[in-house]
Design a protein around this motif. Sequence first.
Motif, PDB file in Angstrom:
ATOM      1  N   ILE A 115      -5.025  22.159  28.738  1.00  0.00           N
ATOM      2  CA  ILE A 115      -3.885  21.907  29.617  1.00  0.00           C
ATOM      3  C   ILE A 115      -4.171  20.683  30.473  1.00  0.00           C
ATOM      4  CG2 ILE A 115      -2.923  24.236  29.651  1.00  0.00           C
ATOM      5  CD1 ILE A 115      -4.390  24.813  32.180  1.00  0.00           C
ATOM      6  N   THR A 116      -3.120  19.951  30.741  1.00  0.00           N
ATOM      7  CA  THR A 116      -3.276  18.730  31.523  1.00  0.00           C
ATOM      8  C   THR A 116      -2.918  18.976  32.982  1.00  0.00           C
ATOM      9  OG1 THR A 116      -1.045  18.079  30.883  1.00  0.00           O
ATOM     10  CG2 THR A 116      -2.861  17.146  29.595  1.00  0.00           C
ATOM     11  N   LYS A 117      -3.575  18.221  33.831  1.00  0.00           N
ATOM     12  CA  LYS A 117      -3.271  18.249  35.265  1.00  0.00           C
ATOM     13  C   LYS A 117      -2.107  17.305  35.501  1.00  0.00           C
ATOM     14  CE  LYS A 117      -8.096  18.962  36.528  1.00  0.00           C
ATOM     15  NZ  LYS A 117      -9.265  18.332  37.121  1.00  0.00           N
ATOM     16  N   PRO A 118      -1.282  17.529  36.487  1.00  0.00           N
ATOM     17  CA  PRO A 118      -1.310  18.644  37.443  1.00  0.00           C
ATOM     18  C   PRO A 118      -0.765  19.923  36.827  1.00  0.00           C
ATOM     19  CG  PRO A 118       0.560  17.220  37.903  1.00  0.00           C
ATOM     20  CD  PRO A 118      -0.212  16.577  36.776  1.00  0.00           C
ATOM     21  N   LEU A 119      -1.158  21.042  37.429  1.00  0.00           N
ATOM     22  CA  LEU A 119      -0.707  22.348  36.947  1.00  0.00           C
ATOM     23  C   LEU A 119       0.749  22.588  37.327  1.00  0.00           C
ATOM     24  CD1 LEU A 119      -3.718  24.650  37.856  1.00  0.00           C
ATOM     25  CD2 LEU A 119      -3.136  23.693  35.635  1.00  0.00           C
ATOM     26  N   ASP A 120       1.430  23.354  36.503  1.00  0.00           N
ATOM     27  CA  ASP A 120       2.780  23.808  36.829  1.00  0.00           C
ATOM     28  C   ASP A 120       2.908  25.253  36.332  1.00  0.00           C
ATOM     29  OD1 ASP A 120       3.340  23.786  34.057  1.00  0.00           O
ATOM     30  OD2 ASP A 120       4.141  21.757  34.154  1.00  0.00           O
ATOM     31  N   LYS A 121       4.076  25.838  36.487  1.00  0.00           N
ATOM     32  CA  LYS A 121       4.250  27.253  36.125  1.00  0.00           C
ATOM     33  C   LYS A 121       4.011  27.504  34.640  1.00  0.00           C
ATOM     34  CE  LYS A 121       7.116  28.761  39.924  1.00  0.00           C
ATOM     35  NZ  LYS A 121       8.427  29.063  40.424  1.00  0.00           N
ATOM     36  N   ASN A 122       4.441  26.597  33.781  1.00  0.00           N
ATOM     37  CA  ASN A 122       4.239  26.780  32.340  1.00  0.00           C
ATOM     38  C   ASN A 122       2.760  26.726  31.970  1.00  0.00           C
ATOM     39  OD1 ASN A 122       6.938  27.149  31.706  1.00  0.00           O
ATOM     40  ND2 ASN A 122       7.306  24.957  31.497  1.00  0.00           N
ATOM     41  N   LYS A 123       2.023  25.826  32.593  1.00  0.00           N
ATOM     42  CA  LYS A 123       0.588  25.727  32.317  1.00  0.00           C
ATOM     43  C   LYS A 123      -0.133  26.950  32.857  1.00  0.00           C
ATOM     44  CE  LYS A 123       0.918  20.746  32.308  1.00  0.00           C
ATOM     45  NZ  LYS A 123       0.747  19.528  33.076  1.00  0.00           N
ATOM     46  N   LEU A 124       0.360  27.481  33.959  1.00  0.00           N
ATOM     47  CA  LEU A 124      -0.202  28.698  34.527  1.00  0.00           C
ATOM     48  C   LEU A 124       0.010  29.884  33.594  1.00  0.00           C
ATOM     49  CD1 LEU A 124      -1.701  28.603  37.142  1.00  0.00           C
ATOM     50  CD2 LEU A 124       0.254  29.595  38.276  1.00  0.00           C
ATOM     51  N   LYS A 125       1.142  29.892  32.885  1.00  0.00           N
ATOM     52  CA  LYS A 125       1.403  30.963  31.913  1.00  0.00           C
ATOM     53  C   LYS A 125       0.363  30.932  30.787  1.00  0.00           C
ATOM     54  CE  LYS A 125       6.391  31.319  32.579  1.00  0.00           C
ATOM     55  NZ  LYS A 125       7.686  30.908  32.053  1.00  0.00           N
ATOM     56  N   VAL A 126      -0.024  29.734  30.367  1.00  0.00           N
ATOM     57  CA  VAL A 126      -1.044  29.592  29.323  1.00  0.00           C
ATOM     58  C   VAL A 126      -2.355  30.201  29.826  1.00  0.00           C
ATOM     59  CG1 VAL A 126      -2.440  27.942  28.007  1.00  0.00           C
ATOM     60  CG2 VAL A 126       0.003  27.542  28.306  1.00  0.00           C
ATOM     61  N   ILE A 127      -2.708  29.896  31.071  1.00  0.00           N
ATOM     62  CA  ILE A 127      -3.938  30.459  31.659  1.00  0.00           C
ATOM     63  C   ILE A 127      -3.838  31.976  31.719  1.00  0.00           C
ATOM     64  CG2 ILE A 127      -5.299  30.615  33.789  1.00  0.00           C
ATOM     65  CD1 ILE A 127      -4.558  27.624  34.282  1.00  0.00           C
ATOM     66  N   ALA A 128      -2.691  32.487  32.156  1.00  0.00           N
ATOM     67  CA  ALA A 128      -2.501  33.932  32.328  1.00  0.00           C
ATOM     68  C   ALA A 128      -2.636  34.698  31.003  1.00  0.00           C
ATOM     69  CB  ALA A 128      -1.144  34.212  32.964  1.00  0.00           C
ATOM     70  N   GLU A 129      -2.315  34.049  29.897  1.00  0.00           N
ATOM     71  CA  GLU A 129      -2.439  34.699  28.583  1.00  0.00           C
ATOM     72  C   GLU A 129      -3.865  35.137  28.289  1.00  0.00           C
ATOM     73  OE1 GLU A 129      -0.921  32.463  25.247  1.00  0.00           O
ATOM     74  OE2 GLU A 129       0.778  31.791  26.452  1.00  0.00           O
ATOM     75  N   TYR A 130      -4.820  34.448  28.873  1.00  0.00           N
ATOM     76  CA  TYR A 130      -6.233  34.724  28.571  1.00  0.00           C
ATOM     77  C   TYR A 130      -6.913  35.559  29.642  1.00  0.00           C
ATOM     78  CZ  TYR A 130      -5.471  31.461  24.838  1.00  0.00           C
ATOM     79  OH  TYR A 130      -4.980  30.861  23.721  1.00  0.00           O
ATOM     80  N   LEU A 131      -6.169  36.002  30.632  1.00  0.00           N
ATOM     81  CA  LEU A 131      -6.754  36.833  31.696  1.00  0.00           C
ATOM     82  C   LEU A 131      -6.764  38.297  31.321  1.00  0.00           C
ATOM     83  CD1 LEU A 131      -5.268  35.119  34.843  1.00  0.00           C
ATOM     84  CD2 LEU A 131      -7.607  35.031  34.038  1.00  0.00           C
TER      85      LEU A 131
END
Length: 131
Positions: A115-131
């Motif tokens: 994922i590229t910076k800066p973070l946004d809600k869609n990029k946060l969803k990608v992170i949340a998938e792996y939590l």
Amino acid sequence: MEDLNKIVYVVDDDEIFHFIIKKMLGQQENNLVVTSFLCAEEALEQLSAIPQPTLPSLIILDMNMQRMNGWDFIEAYRGLKTSLLSNIPIIMCSSSIDVRDMQKVQHTPELMAYITKPLDKNKLKVIAEYL
């Protein structure tokens, strides 16, 4: 009593990024403990020293850091992961939009996403998938 907190390691030499990601993840996940590392060596030391039950659920890794970059971290992690009881997903997070970096990510089995910076809600969803 079982500890229900999920641990996320953020390995990035940018303190502002640590602040932002802690705030954004904290709004999305209640039971999350974000552990910050300003250099990759410290995160590797922690991974090799900690008792197994406290392993992180996810590592968010910056590509470009001083001394040891994200790719160096992955090389060192490969040597370490055989001694870990679980496979820890790693998401690389960088401001680089270089196609070669993205291709390298696709050929690095330890990396789940880029994922590229800066973070946004869609990029946060990608992170949340792996939590």
